[in-house]
Design a protein around this motif. Structure first.
Motif, PDB file in Angstrom:
ATOM      1  N   LEU A   1      -6.232 -12.738  16.529  1.00  0.00           N
ATOM      2  CA  LEU A   1      -4.851 -12.328  16.784  1.00  0.00           C
ATOM      3  C   LEU A   1      -4.614 -10.921  16.253  1.00  0.00           C
ATOM      4  CD1 LEU A   1      -3.127 -15.665  15.701  1.00  0.00           C
ATOM      5  CD2 LEU A   1      -3.654 -14.917  18.036  1.00  0.00           C
ATOM      6  N   ASP A   2      -3.940 -10.106  17.031  1.00  0.00           N
ATOM      7  CA  ASP A   2      -3.700  -8.707  16.687  1.00  0.00           C
ATOM      8  C   ASP A   2      -2.356  -8.560  15.977  1.00  0.00           C
ATOM      9  OD1 ASP A   2      -3.601  -5.982  16.500  1.00  0.00           O
ATOM     10  OD2 ASP A   2      -3.285  -5.625  18.652  1.00  0.00           O
ATOM     11  N   LEU A   3      -2.376  -8.038  14.747  1.00  0.00           N
ATOM     12  CA  LEU A   3      -1.151  -7.873  13.954  1.00  0.00           C
ATOM     13  C   LEU A   3      -0.702  -6.418  13.868  1.00  0.00           C
ATOM     14  CD1 LEU A   3      -2.001 -10.180  10.884  1.00  0.00           C
ATOM     15  CD2 LEU A   3      -0.692 -10.784  12.925  1.00  0.00           C
ATOM     16  N   THR A   4      -1.357  -5.535  14.574  1.00  0.00           N
ATOM     17  CA  THR A   4      -1.112  -4.099  14.384  1.00  0.00           C
ATOM     18  C   THR A   4       0.313  -3.687  14.723  1.00  0.00           C
ATOM     19  OG1 THR A   4      -2.022  -3.675  16.591  1.00  0.00           O
ATOM     20  CG2 THR A   4      -3.520  -3.450  14.717  1.00  0.00           C
ATOM     21  N   ARG A   5       0.978  -4.402  15.617  1.00  0.00           N
ATOM     22  CA  ARG A   5       2.321  -3.992  16.021  1.00  0.00           C
ATOM     23  C   ARG A   5       3.420  -4.552  15.116  1.00  0.00           C
ATOM     24  NH1 ARG A   5       4.176  -6.605  21.641  1.00  0.00           N
ATOM     25  NH2 ARG A   5       6.094  -5.648  20.915  1.00  0.00           N
ATOM     26  N   PHE A   6       3.039  -5.350  14.091  1.00  0.00           N
ATOM     27  CA  PHE A   6       4.035  -5.982  13.228  1.00  0.00           C
ATOM     28  C   PHE A   6       4.145  -5.285  11.880  1.00  0.00           C
ATOM     29  CE2 PHE A   6       2.201  -9.841  15.509  1.00  0.00           C
ATOM     30  CZ  PHE A   6       3.122  -9.757  16.544  1.00  0.00           C
ATOM     31  N   GLU A   7       5.380  -5.206  11.380  1.00  0.00           N
ATOM     32  CA  GLU A   7       5.620  -4.790   9.998  1.00  0.00           C
ATOM     33  C   GLU A   7       5.601  -6.046   9.137  1.00  0.00           C
ATOM     34  OE1 GLU A   7       9.288  -3.132   7.200  1.00  0.00           O
ATOM     35  OE2 GLU A   7       9.360  -2.823   9.378  1.00  0.00           O
ATOM     36  N   ILE A   8       4.758  -6.069   8.115  1.00  0.00           N
ATOM     37  CA  ILE A   8       4.638  -7.258   7.265  1.00  0.00           C
ATOM     38  C   ILE A   8       5.249  -6.973   5.899  1.00  0.00           C
ATOM     39  CG2 ILE A   8       3.067  -8.905   6.182  1.00  0.00           C
ATOM     40  CD1 ILE A   8       1.083  -8.396   8.427  1.00  0.00           C
ATOM     41  N   VAL A   9       6.168  -7.837   5.473  1.00  0.00           N
ATOM     42  CA  VAL A   9       6.765  -7.769   4.144  1.00  0.00           C
ATOM     43  C   VAL A   9       6.120  -8.877   3.317  1.00  0.00           C
ATOM     44  CG1 VAL A   9       8.886  -7.941   2.801  1.00  0.00           C
ATOM     45  CG2 VAL A   9       8.932  -6.858   5.067  1.00  0.00           C
ATOM     46  N   HIS A  10       5.401  -8.507   2.284  1.00  0.00           N
ATOM     47  CA  HIS A  10       4.593  -9.467   1.535  1.00  0.00           C
ATOM     48  C   HIS A  10       5.382 -10.207   0.465  1.00  0.00           C
ATOM     49  CE1 HIS A  10       1.306 -11.291  -0.660  1.00  0.00           C
ATOM     50  NE2 HIS A  10       1.698 -10.664  -1.764  1.00  0.00           N
ATOM     51  N   THR A  11       5.151 -11.506   0.388  1.00  0.00           N
ATOM     52  CA  THR A  11       5.588 -12.326  -0.749  1.00  0.00           C
ATOM     53  C   THR A  11       4.696 -13.551  -0.810  1.00  0.00           C
ATOM     54  OG1 THR A  11       7.386 -13.597  -1.762  1.00  0.00           O
ATOM     55  CG2 THR A  11       7.317 -13.549   0.641  1.00  0.00           C
ATOM     56  N   GLU A  12       4.384 -13.995  -2.004  1.00  0.00           N
ATOM     57  CA  GLU A  12       3.540 -15.175  -2.162  1.00  0.00           C
ATOM     58  C   GLU A  12       4.359 -16.453  -2.312  1.00  0.00           C
ATOM     59  OE1 GLU A  12       0.939 -14.481  -5.432  1.00  0.00           O
ATOM     60  OE2 GLU A  12      -0.064 -12.766  -4.500  1.00  0.00           O
ATOM     61  N   THR A  13       5.669 -16.312  -2.481  1.00  0.00           N
ATOM     62  CA  THR A  13       6.522 -17.472  -2.739  1.00  0.00           C
ATOM     63  C   THR A  13       7.012 -18.085  -1.431  1.00  0.00           C
ATOM     64  OG1 THR A  13       7.273 -16.378  -4.773  1.00  0.00           O
ATOM     65  CG2 THR A  13       8.551 -18.285  -4.013  1.00  0.00           C
TER      66      THR A  13
END
Length: 346
Positions: A50-62
């Motif tokens: 799956l290609d994720l290049t077009r998405f902005e990812i906001v990271h959280t582990e919770t």
């Protein structure tokens, strides 16, 4: 159009949610902010091509778990993917928010972070039932205890939704009850029947019994969240049972398999019509910005359709219609209080 997506909630996350997100991105004209555990999201994507290049990812582990207390969305787990996504929506960073997570937490977070439309007493979880024609059921689980005034507001919000989303001029509103007569039900149903009968913003058709729900007697069906959730899950369960029984029937032997090939197209249409995953998710009507609750057990198709629903809901202008109705509610309440004070002064 920018959709904020919590890909960590639900039973099948993040695999099915990421797959559904990628399918939605390929089909719908929108951009996406993805909230969740970035290494885990990237691992799932890499394993499934799956290609994720077009998405902005906001990271959280919770992550908000299904068993978590709803208030933890603004307290102990205010750094969860659900909480962050709701804050991004409240700050105007996106146009709609989608999550498969804890229903109680999503309802609480949407109410406290995104906020209700002014004048709406309680938001309601509204779900399109897999029926023909479709019926909007609300509430489906957000408000276990309701008042007759809540039910009136649910009816008005549900009518606005069905009018815009299904192009119905005057949606028919029913009150779920144990009989069609106006004298049936508890004090809540009796009071709600009187209130809905007097409401000129809706087309009220009276009480609706459970066995009449699939029989095209109403377009909007209002009830409390406990009863609504039981009805929703019962209908979904019966639909699945019906599909499995049909499959067993067609694959019983060589002759029935040949018959299945002859009616394959019609069977696919029938299955799609009653497949709950085709409807995607449930909007929280009454919240000031679009919030969509996807089913906790959503597969990729259901999550893709929940995103589609978020886009359609955001584009529809329904929230403005609900805000207009809420303003009328407030004006009517104010006028009633002023009339009461004037009567007491005399």
């Amino acid at each position: 159009m920018r959709i904020i997506v919590d890909v960590m909630g639900g039973d099948n996350a993040p695999l099915e949610t990421v797959k559904g997100l990628c399918a939605a991105a390929a089909e719908y004209n929108a951009s996406y902010i993805v909230v969740g555990d970035q290494p885990e999201i990237e691992r799932v994507a890499a394993e499934n091509g799956l290609d994720l290049t077009r998405f902005e990812i906001v990271h959280t582990e919770t992550v908000m778990e299904m068993e978590d207390d709803p208030l933890s969305v603004v307290r102990a787990k205010s750094d969860s993917s659900m909480s962050i996504g709701l804050r991004l929506l409240a700050e105007g960073k996106g146009d709609a928010f989608v999550s498969t997570g804890n229903t109680g937490a999503l309802f609480t977070g949407a109410t406290l972070i995104v906020r209700k439309i002014k004048g709406i007493q309680r938001a309601a979880l509204a779900m399109v039932l897999p029926a023909d024609p479709p019926v909007l059921l609300l509430d489906c689980g957000a408000n276990v205890v309701v008042t007759d005034e809540y039910l009136e507001q649910f009816a008005v919000m549900g009518s606005a939704y069905m009018k815009k989303m299904f192009d119905l001029e005057m949606p028919r509103v029913g009150l779920l009850n144990n009989g069609t007569e106006a004298c049936k039900g508890t004090e809540l149903q009796l009071a709600a029947h009187r209130r809905l009968s007097a409401c000129d913003r809706i087309h009220f058709v009276g009480n609706v019994e459970g066995n009449s729900i699939p029989q095209n007697v109403c377009d909007v069906l209002v009830t409390d969240g406990f009863t609504g959730n039981v009805v929703l899950k019962t209908i979904e369960g019966v639909s699945k049972l019906m599909m499995h029984a049909m499959k067993d029937m067609f694959y019983a032997n060589a002759l029935t398999k040949v018959s299945a090939l002859m009616v394959k197209g019609r069977v696919s249409e029938f299955k799609k019509k009653f497949d709950a995953t085709e409807y995607g998710g449930a909007p929280l009507l009454g919240i000031s910005r679009p919030v969509i609750k996807a089913h906790g057990s959503s597969n990729a198709n259901a999550f893709k359709n929940a995103i589609r629903q978020a886009i359609d809901y955001s584009n529809s202008g329904i929230i403005y219609d609900i805000a207009d109705a809420a303003a009328e509610f407030l004006a009517a309440k104010k006028a009633a209080k002023e009339a009461e004070r004037a009567a007491e002064a005399q």
